[in-house]
Design an enzyme around this catalytic site. Structure first.
Site, PDB file in Angstrom:
ATOM      1  N   ASP A  71      36.416  -8.299  26.102  1.00  0.00           N
ATOM      2  CA  ASP A  71      36.517  -7.737  27.452  1.00  0.00           C
ATOM      3  C   ASP A  71      35.172  -7.137  27.838  1.00  0.00           C
ATOM      4  OD1 ASP A  71      39.373  -7.970  28.233  1.00  0.00           O
ATOM      5  OD2 ASP A  71      39.716  -6.708  26.485  1.00  0.00           O
ATOM      6  N   ARG A  79      32.853  -3.614  26.111  1.00  0.00           N
ATOM      7  CA  ARG A  79      32.891  -3.456  24.651  1.00  0.00           C
ATOM      8  C   ARG A  79      31.507  -3.481  24.012  1.00  0.00           C
ATOM      9  NH1 ARG A  79      37.730  -1.758  25.927  1.00  0.00           N
ATOM     10  NH2 ARG A  79      39.320  -3.376  26.173  1.00  0.00           N
ATOM     11  N   ARG A 140      37.052  -0.684  38.358  1.00  0.00           N
ATOM     12  CA  ARG A 140      37.271  -2.058  37.889  1.00  0.00           C
ATOM     13  C   ARG A 140      37.532  -3.007  39.057  1.00  0.00           C
ATOM     14  NH1 ARG A 140      41.912  -2.157  33.600  1.00  0.00           N
ATOM     15  NH2 ARG A 140      40.992  -4.193  33.142  1.00  0.00           N
ATOM     16  N   LYS A 170      42.086 -11.726  36.329  1.00  0.00           N
ATOM     17  CA  LYS A 170      43.191 -10.841  35.965  1.00  0.00           C
ATOM     18  C   LYS A 170      43.388  -9.788  37.055  1.00  0.00           C
ATOM     19  CE  LYS A 170      40.149  -8.115  32.921  1.00  0.00           C
ATOM     20  NZ  LYS A 170      39.816  -7.757  31.545  1.00  0.00           N
ATOM     21  N   HIS A 171      44.622  -9.313  37.265  1.00  0.00           N
ATOM     22  CA  HIS A 171      45.856  -9.498  36.496  1.00  0.00           C
ATOM     23  C   HIS A 171      46.892 -10.056  37.458  1.00  0.00           C
ATOM     24  CE1 HIS A 171      43.535  -6.112  34.783  1.00  0.00           C
ATOM     25  NE2 HIS A 171      43.965  -6.526  33.600  1.00  0.00           N
ATOM     26  N   HIS A 183      49.214  -0.096  30.412  1.00  0.00           N
ATOM     27  CA  HIS A 183      49.019   0.133  28.984  1.00  0.00           C
ATOM     28  C   HIS A 183      50.124   1.055  28.436  1.00  0.00           C
ATOM     29  CE1 HIS A 183      44.941  -1.281  29.924  1.00  0.00           C
ATOM     30  NE2 HIS A 183      44.878  -1.614  28.641  1.00  0.00           N
ATOM     31  N   ASP A 255      48.689 -10.601  29.344  1.00  0.00           N
ATOM     32  CA  ASP A 255      47.964  -9.394  28.977  1.00  0.00           C
ATOM     33  C   ASP A 255      48.453  -9.015  27.569  1.00  0.00           C
ATOM     34  OD1 ASP A 255      46.272  -7.230  29.183  1.00  0.00           O
ATOM     35  OD2 ASP A 255      47.075  -6.525  31.090  1.00  0.00           O
TER      36      ASP A 255
END
Length: 355
Positions: A71, A79, A140, A170-171, A183, A255
Site C-alpha cells: 500500500d 509503507r 486519502r 479502491k474502495h 477497519h 479489502d
C-alpha cells in the site's frame, strides 16, 4: 484433481506475513497454501536489502508470477515513508490541479515499489472526499467531484502502467459516504442508487479499462442495493453491478478480510466462501496465519463438496492466470541497487518540497 483444486484455491489468496523475516512455520504454510501473492506492511519492512530478500524468498516459495503487493498512496498510507522518504498525500497532490504533478506522483510511487521488487501497489483511492467521511478518509480522498477524482487517477495509473506496476482502484462502490472506519466496524452508507451510480461509482466506471484490479469495500449500502450486506460478499455489487452493468474485465480483490468491517458480520470461513461465491477473484488475508489457513481450508472444503462453488473457484483461478500472463509481471530484480534507492529518495524529497 484434488492437487489441482488445492493450487487453484491457494491462488485466490494474497497473504500477509508476521515480521521482517520468514519463520520456519511461515515457510511451511506458504508451501502448503501456495498463495497467489503476498503483501508487506511496515512491520515487514526494516531496511531495503532486508525487504528485497524477504520478497525474494517468498517468490522462490510461491512462484515467480506471484503478486508482490504494498500500500503506497502517499500521506497517511505510505509503507515506504521511513525507508525512502515521505510521499505527499493524494489530497495535497490534487490541490495543485496540475496533471503533470498527478503523473509524477504515480511515477515516483511506482519506481519506489519496483526498486524493492514489488509489482502491485494498492492505489489510487477513488472514494469521494465527502464531508461525512472527512475524519475517516482524511487526505486519502482527493475530491467530492467524480470528475476530479478521475482527473487525478488517470495520469497516476498511466505512470503505473509505464513502470510495470499494477494499480488497484479502491474502495468499490465507494466509502465517501461513510462516517465509520471499516477497519473497526462495518459502515452502513445511506446513499441512494442514483447517488451511488452518478457520483461514487463514476470514477470506477470511467477508469474500468485502466484498472488491473478493483478492491471492494467492507461496507453496506441498503438504500442502493436493498440489503445491509457488505459489498465485499455481495453478488449484487460484484457480479451484477461491477462485472455485468459496468463490464469490468479485470481482477476483483477484497479489502483485508481480517478487518472489523467483515469479521463483525461473518466468521472468516463464511466470509471467504461468500466473497468468492459473489464473484471475488482474490481475497486479502493480511496478517494472522491462523486466519489464512482457515480461509484456505474453508474454500477448499466448499469447492470439493459444491460443484457450483468449484466452478467459481476455477473461473477465478483462470482469470488470475490470464491476467498474470497478460500483465507480464516484471521479473524480480537481479540485484538491489542502493544508488537507485538514493536517487529515488532525493527525487521524492524534491517532489514533496515542490508540493
Amino acid at each position: 484433481m484434488k492437487a489441482t483444486l488445492r493450487r487453484q484455491v491457494g491462488q485466490l489468496l494474497i497473504v500477509g506475513l508476521e515480521g521482517p523475516e520468514l519463520t520456519s512455520i511461515e515457510r511451511a504454510w506458504l508451501k502448503l497454501v501456495r498463495p497467489g501473492g503476498v503483501i508487506l506492511f511496515r512491520r515487514n519492512i526494516e531496511e531495503a536489502r532486508q525487504t528485497v530478500q524477504l520478497l525474494r524468498e517468498v517468490t522462490e516459495i510461491i512462484g515467480k508470477s506471484c503478486f508482490r503487493c504494498i500500500d503506497i498512496e502517499g500521506g497517511l498510507v505510505d509503507r515506504l515513508r521511513d525507508l525512502i522518504a515521505p510521499m505527499p498525500s493524494p489530497a495535497e497532490v490534487y490541490a495543485t490541479r496540475k496533471p503533470a504533478i498527478f503523473r509524477k506522483h504515480g511515477q515516483l510511487i511506482a519506481r519506489e515499489a519496483r526498486s524493492l521488487g514489488f509489482n502491485t501497489v494498492f492505489a489510487p483511492v477513488l472514494d469521494l472526499a465527502l464531508p461525512v467521511s472527512a475524519d475517516v478518509l482524511c487526505n486519502r480522498a482527493v475530491s467530492a467531484d467524480p470528475a476530479g477524482v478521475t482527473a487525478y487517477a488517470l495520469p497516476f495509473l498511466q505512470e503505473f502502467a509505464a513502470e510495470g506496476i499494477l494499480g488497484c482502484g479502491k474502495h468499490f462502490p465507494g466509502l465517501g459516504g461513510s462516517s465509520l472506519d471499516s477497519h473497526q466496524s462495518m459502515p452502513v452508507i445511506q446513499r441512494s442508487w442514483k447517488e451511488m451510480w452518478d457520483e461514487d461509482i463514476a470514477p470506477f466506471r470511467a477508469l474500468a479499462v485502466r484498472l488491473p484490479m478493483i478492491m471492494v469495500a467492507h461496507a453496506a449500502y441498503p438504500q442502493a442495493s436493498g440489503a445491509a450486506v457488505p459489498a465485499s460478499i455481495s453478488r449484487f455489487w460484484i457480479t451484477k453491478i461491477l462485472r455485468q452493468k459496468i463490464g469490468y474485465k479485470g481482477l476483483v480483490i477484497s479489502d483485508d478480510m481480517e478487518m472489523g468491517g467483515i469479521l463483525t458480520q461473518r466468521i472468516i470461513e463464511e466470509a471467504a466462501v461468500n466473497a468468492v461465491a459473489a464473484g471475488t477473484d482474490i481475497l486479502g488475508v493480511c496478517k494472522e496465519p491462523g486466519l489464512v489457513i482457515r480461509a484456505y481450508e474453508s474454500l477448499l472444503s466448499e469447492a470439493e463438496s459444491s460443484p457450483s462453488f468449484r466452478r467459481s473457484v476455477q473461473l477465478a483461478a483462470r482469470r488470475m492466470a490470464h491476467y498474470k500472463k497478460q500483465y507480464q509481471l516484471k521479473n524480480f530484480p537481479r540485484r538491489f541497487s542502493s544508488k537507485v534507492l538514493e536517487n529515488l529518495r532525493t527525487e521524492a524529497k524534491k517532489f514533496s518540497t515542490k508540493i
